[in-house]
Design a protein around this motif. Structure first.
Motif, PDB file in Angstrom:
ATOM      1  N   PHE A  41     -14.125  -6.308   0.828  1.00 22.37           N
ATOM      2  CA  PHE A  41     -13.829  -5.158  -0.040  1.00 22.37           C
ATOM      3  C   PHE A  41     -13.800  -3.833   0.678  1.00 22.37           C
ATOM      4  CE2 PHE A  41     -14.663  -7.934  -3.802  1.00 22.37           C
ATOM      5  CZ  PHE A  41     -13.666  -7.891  -4.443  1.00 22.37           C
ATOM      6  N   SER A  42     -14.711  -3.748   1.658  1.00 23.17           N
ATOM      7  CA  SER A  42     -14.873  -2.475   2.569  1.00 23.17           C
ATOM      8  C   SER A  42     -13.314  -2.256   3.237  1.00 23.17           C
ATOM      9  CB  SER A  42     -16.055  -2.242   3.235  1.00 23.17           C
ATOM     10  OG  SER A  42     -17.090  -2.621   2.494  1.00 23.17           O
ATOM     11  N   GLY A  43     -13.063  -3.387   3.784  1.00 21.43           N
ATOM     12  CA  GLY A  43     -11.967  -3.389   4.529  1.00 21.43           C
ATOM     13  C   GLY A  43     -10.504  -3.131   3.729  1.00 21.43           C
ATOM     14  N   THR A  62      -8.943  -5.121  14.177  1.00 24.26           N
ATOM     15  CA  THR A  62      -9.871  -6.183  14.106  1.00 24.26           C
ATOM     16  C   THR A  62     -11.387  -5.673  14.542  1.00 24.26           C
ATOM     17  OG1 THR A  62      -9.263  -6.619  16.358  1.00 24.26           O
ATOM     18  CG2 THR A  62      -8.006  -7.785  14.598  1.00 24.26           C
ATOM     19  N   ASN A  63     -12.285  -6.409  13.981  1.00 23.03           N
ATOM     20  CA  ASN A  63     -13.627  -6.210  14.412  1.00 23.03           C
ATOM     21  C   ASN A  63     -14.080  -4.782  13.997  1.00 23.03           C
ATOM     22  OD1 ASN A  63     -14.080  -8.950  15.266  1.00 23.03           O
ATOM     23  ND2 ASN A  63     -13.208  -8.194  17.244  1.00 23.03           N
ATOM     24  N   GLN A  64     -13.700  -4.389  12.795  1.00 21.56           N
ATOM     25  CA  GLN A  64     -14.219  -3.006  12.424  1.00 21.56           C
ATOM     26  C   GLN A  64     -15.409  -3.084  11.663  1.00 21.56           C
ATOM     27  OE1 GLN A  64     -11.969  -0.389  12.832  1.00 21.56           O
ATOM     28  NE2 GLN A  64     -11.345  -1.884  14.283  1.00 21.56           N
ATOM     29  N   LEU A  65     -16.412  -2.416  12.112  1.00 23.76           N
ATOM     30  CA  LEU A  65     -17.797  -2.459  11.840  1.00 23.76           C
ATOM     31  C   LEU A  65     -18.065  -1.825  10.479  1.00 23.76           C
ATOM     32  CD1 LEU A  65     -19.970  -2.210  14.977  1.00 23.76           C
ATOM     33  CD2 LEU A  65     -19.479  -4.249  13.860  1.00 23.76           C
ATOM     34  N   VAL A  66     -18.749  -2.338   9.447  1.00 19.24           N
ATOM     35  CA  VAL A  66     -19.316  -1.790   8.085  1.00 19.24           C
ATOM     36  C   VAL A  66     -20.734  -2.252   8.278  1.00 19.24           C
ATOM     37  CG1 VAL A  66     -18.447  -3.672   6.842  1.00 19.24           C
ATOM     38  CG2 VAL A  66     -19.331  -1.408   5.810  1.00 19.24           C
ATOM     39  N   GLY A  67     -21.791  -1.163   8.568  1.00 13.93           N
ATOM     40  CA  GLY A  67     -23.135  -1.730   8.742  1.00 13.93           C
ATOM     41  C   GLY A  67     -23.276  -2.649   9.893  1.00 13.93           C
ATOM     42  N   ASP A  68     -23.951  -3.993   9.682  1.00  7.67           N
ATOM     43  CA  ASP A  68     -24.064  -4.897  11.045  1.00  7.67           C
ATOM     44  C   ASP A  68     -22.962  -5.864  10.915  1.00  7.67           C
ATOM     45  OD1 ASP A  68     -26.593  -3.736  11.781  1.00  7.67           O
ATOM     46  OD2 ASP A  68     -27.578  -4.962  10.074  1.00  7.67           O
ATOM     47  N   GLU A  69     -22.075  -6.013   9.835  1.00  7.88           N
ATOM     48  CA  GLU A  69     -21.098  -6.886   9.761  1.00  7.88           C
ATOM     49  C   GLU A  69     -19.660  -6.289   9.953  1.00  7.88           C
ATOM     50  OE1 GLU A  69     -22.196  -9.731   9.330  1.00  7.88           O
ATOM     51  OE2 GLU A  69     -24.319  -9.185   8.497  1.00  7.88           O
ATOM     52  N   TYR A  71     -15.139  -6.299   9.622  1.00  9.29           N
ATOM     53  CA  TYR A  71     -14.006  -6.951   8.821  1.00  9.29           C
ATOM     54  C   TYR A  71     -12.651  -6.925   9.712  1.00  9.29           C
ATOM     55  CZ  TYR A  71     -12.960  -1.906   7.908  1.00  9.29           C
ATOM     56  OH  TYR A  71     -12.651  -0.820   8.119  1.00  9.29           O
ATOM     57  N   SER A  72     -11.708  -7.603   9.347  1.00  8.25           N
ATOM     58  CA  SER A  72     -10.414  -7.185  10.080  1.00  8.25           C
ATOM     59  C   SER A  72      -9.265  -6.938   8.774  1.00  8.25           C
ATOM     60  CB  SER A  72      -9.882  -8.634  10.648  1.00  8.25           C
ATOM     61  OG  SER A  72     -10.473  -8.928  11.872  1.00  8.25           O
ATOM     62  N   LEU A  73      -8.489  -5.856   9.076  1.00  4.59           N
ATOM     63  CA  LEU A  73      -7.549  -5.050   8.262  1.00  4.59           C
ATOM     64  C   LEU A  73      -6.084  -5.312   9.046  1.00  4.59           C
ATOM     65  CD1 LEU A  73      -6.745  -3.392   5.732  1.00  4.59           C
ATOM     66  CD2 LEU A  73      -7.392  -1.666   7.338  1.00  4.59           C
ATOM     67  N   ASN A  74      -5.212  -5.640   8.068  1.00  6.93           N
ATOM     68  CA  ASN A  74      -3.828  -5.755   8.337  1.00  6.93           C
ATOM     69  C   ASN A  74      -2.765  -5.060   7.222  1.00  6.93           C
ATOM     70  OD1 ASN A  74      -0.902  -7.113   8.583  1.00  6.93           O
ATOM     71  ND2 ASN A  74      -1.577  -7.451  10.501  1.00  6.93           N
ATOM     72  N   LEU A  75      -2.125  -4.273   7.813  1.00  7.78           N
ATOM     73  CA  LEU A  75      -1.341  -3.558   7.092  1.00  7.78           C
ATOM     74  C   LEU A  75       0.261  -3.790   7.410  1.00  7.78           C
ATOM     75  CD1 LEU A  75      -3.177  -0.106   6.330  1.00  7.78           C
ATOM     76  CD2 LEU A  75      -2.795  -1.684   4.582  1.00  7.78           C
ATOM     77  N   ARG A  76       1.089  -4.744   6.509  1.00 10.91           N
ATOM     78  CA  ARG A  76       2.487  -5.037   6.867  1.00 10.91           C
ATOM     79  C   ARG A  76       3.435  -4.221   6.233  1.00 10.91           C
ATOM     80  NH1 ARG A  76       5.963  -9.228   6.385  1.00 10.91           N
ATOM     81  NH2 ARG A  76       4.758 -10.394   4.963  1.00 10.91           N
ATOM     82  N   PRO A  77       4.327  -3.361   6.823  1.00 14.48           N
ATOM     83  CA  PRO A  77       5.490  -3.043   5.852  1.00 14.48           C
ATOM     84  C   PRO A  77       6.319  -4.085   5.216  1.00 14.48           C
ATOM     85  CG  PRO A  77       5.132  -1.692   8.057  1.00 14.48           C
ATOM     86  CD  PRO A  77       4.294  -2.798   8.233  1.00 14.48           C
ATOM     87  N   THR A  78       6.859  -3.769   4.075  1.00 14.03           N
ATOM     88  CA  THR A  78       7.638  -4.968   3.540  1.00 14.03           C
ATOM     89  C   THR A  78       8.912  -4.269   3.061  1.00 14.03           C
ATOM     90  OG1 THR A  78       6.681  -4.908   1.385  1.00 14.03           O
ATOM     91  CG2 THR A  78       5.871  -6.425   3.016  1.00 14.03           C
TER      92      THR A  78
END
Length: 202
Positions: A41-43, A62-69, A71-78
């Motif tokens: 959800f943070s991602g 990829t590998n974006q930190l939030v605290g000790d964990e 996430y990976s995020l992808n934004l793809r235009p459509t």
């Protein structure tokens, strides 16, 4: 008598210790699952913030930190929407131990008026479901399969709208008039003109 008491108490103590251990393991499992969901959800929130900041185009983080964990995020235009807003698939994922959580959404990024933050509308969220009851598994798989079919049809429609010329698009939609209720047929030509003017372009 003492031997009999020992023979009864030792198995009972062992059983109680195992019950406590299994409850602890279950609590850890639920905690890790919830932490994985929260990280994903943070991602998603990070992706929406990037869109509001008027960052545009394909983005893969990829590998974006939030605290000790992480996430990976992808934004793809459509493509583009009716108001020339940019359309995106937003995908955020997180993995903690054996837990994987993925959130997918559609997002609309409007143009700045005149400066950021810009209006961003998100809709149609779909996420990983981790059923804890065996009788939920069939329903979850059915929901996922139906959702997948819907998304494939949406992609096919968008590809068709982008690649068809206005004449092809208009001609094929006009040909559908024979399947319409009689009340709609007189206005169908006007409807087709509007649909053709609003169709997605490259």
């Amino acid at each position: 008598m003492v031997i009999g008491l020992v023979a009864v108490i030792v198995p009972v103590l062992y059983l109680l210790s195992q019950l406590g251990s299994s409850q602890t393991k279950l609590a850890f499992k639920y905690h890790e699952n919830l932490l994985t969901e929260t990280t994903a959800f943070s991602g998603t929130n990070a992706g929406i913030s990037r869109l509001r900041g008027n960052l545009r185009g394909y983005q893969n983080l990829t590998n974006q930190l939030v605290g000790d964990e992480s996430y990976s995020l992808n934004l793809r235009p459509t493509g583009k929407g009716f108001f020339q807003q940019s359309l995106y698939y937003l995908l955020a994922s997180s993995k903690i131990k054996n837990h994987n959580y993925v959130i997918m959404a559609e997002a609309e990024q409007f143009n700045p008026e005149p400066d950021p933050p810009v209006l961003v509308i998100t809709r149609d969220f779909w996420n990983t479901v981790e059923p804890y009851e065996i009788d939920q598994v069939a329903d979850v798989l059915s929901m996922q399969n139906n959702r997948g079919v819907d998304l494939l049809r949406l992609d096919e429609t968008r590809d068709y709208e982008k690649n068809a010329t206005p004449a092809q698009y208009s001609g094929e939609i006009r040909a559908k008039s024979s399947r319409l209720p009689e009340e709609l047929i007189p206005d169908w030509s006007e409807v087709v003109d509007i649909l053709t003017s609003e169709k997605l372009s490259m």
